[in-house]
Design an enzyme around this catalytic site. Sequence first.
Site, short mmCIF file in Angstrom:
data_model
loop_
_atom_site.label_atom_id
_atom_site.label_comp_id
_atom_site.label_asym_id
_atom_site.label_seq_id
_atom_site.Cartn_x
_atom_site.Cartn_y
_atom_site.Cartn_z
N LEU A 137 0.89 -1.17 0.00
CA LEU A 137 0.00 0.00 0.00
C LEU A 137 0.92 1.22 0.00
CD1 LEU A 137 -2.78 -0.73 2.70
CD2 LEU A 137 -3.01 -0.86 0.23
N ASP A 138 0.52 2.28 -0.68
CA ASP A 138 1.32 3.51 -0.67
C ASP A 138 1.50 4.02 0.76
OD1 ASP A 138 1.40 3.54 -3.46
OD2 ASP A 138 -0.48 4.65 -3.59
N ARG A 139 2.56 4.79 0.97
CA ARG A 139 2.84 5.34 2.30
C ARG A 139 1.60 6.02 2.92
NH1 ARG A 139 7.66 8.14 4.49
NH2 ARG A 139 8.62 8.09 2.43
N ARG A 238 -6.05 5.57 -7.78
CA ARG A 238 -5.71 7.00 -7.87
C ARG A 238 -5.77 7.49 -9.32
NH1 ARG A 238 -0.30 7.26 -4.33
NH2 ARG A 238 -0.42 9.47 -4.87
#
Length: 297
Positions: A137-139, A238
């Site tokens: 998962l992205d930061r 996104r």
Amino acid sequence: MRNINRNDSNNYNLYTVNEESGILEFLLKNVNGESKTKIKATLNGRGIKVNGKTVSQFDYMLKPGMKVSVSKTKKNNPFKSRYVKIVYEDKWLVVIEKNIGILSMAGGHSSLNVKSVLDEYFRKSRQKCTAHVVHRLDRDTSGLMIYAKDIETEQILEHNWHQIVYDRRYVAVVSGEMENDEGTVNNWLKDNKAYITYSSPIDNGGKYAVTHYHVLKRTTDHSLVEFKLETGRKNQIRVHTQDLGHPVCGDIKYGNGDDPLHRLCLHAYMLCFTHPATGEPMEFEIPIPTIFRSLFK
């Protein structure tokens, strides 16, 4: 017949074993008011003794006459982190809830990441394993993730991810009022030289990506939307929300500057998979962040 000898003195509750069984099965039967997850955490946290000796294997066999001591003080998971919460753990894998502001794995110099937080926890709880990254998962995305505890489990999960994971959903606050209640976005996603993912309606040599969406709530300014991934590509939600003209709020890379909550408003809230070792269906769902809901009061 189970005859339980309970003694609440000191820091342990004491139980007497009456019939042969595995320790986990015995504890689930006899320790009242505790969930399976909590009991497993007590075992992992070295809070269980058999005839005075600490035991942490889930499959340890008990024989009649043995005395089992369950720590009162170690019923809570010994794990504490403001960035990572353990949702489920067994000897093959761990399911965690990741907070925003932490990477899934190391990236560059001494960066804060989930893998090193889990490795430290395994070391402290004397488990002979390390965390193996299976997906990311992205930061600044929060939510559910799986980490394998050994290389075999990691390989099974990585090579059979799309067969093993049968439902994976996110929720996001997007900019503006979504026109349709539900729909699907499908196109090809590819990174350019600056590592920005862009989409194309025709095959551009990238990866085919499919996202289904369903609007949960909306105002004239924002929409709360559930996304179900058919494919799990990098930055998929996104980029697809950007394609819809309603980017995820707080998205510096693909957004439009709309940042009502001062965070990337993307949260992985549901994860359902077939256990790689036991074949059991494992289904996890965590609440939608209260801060997301606050915009739709």
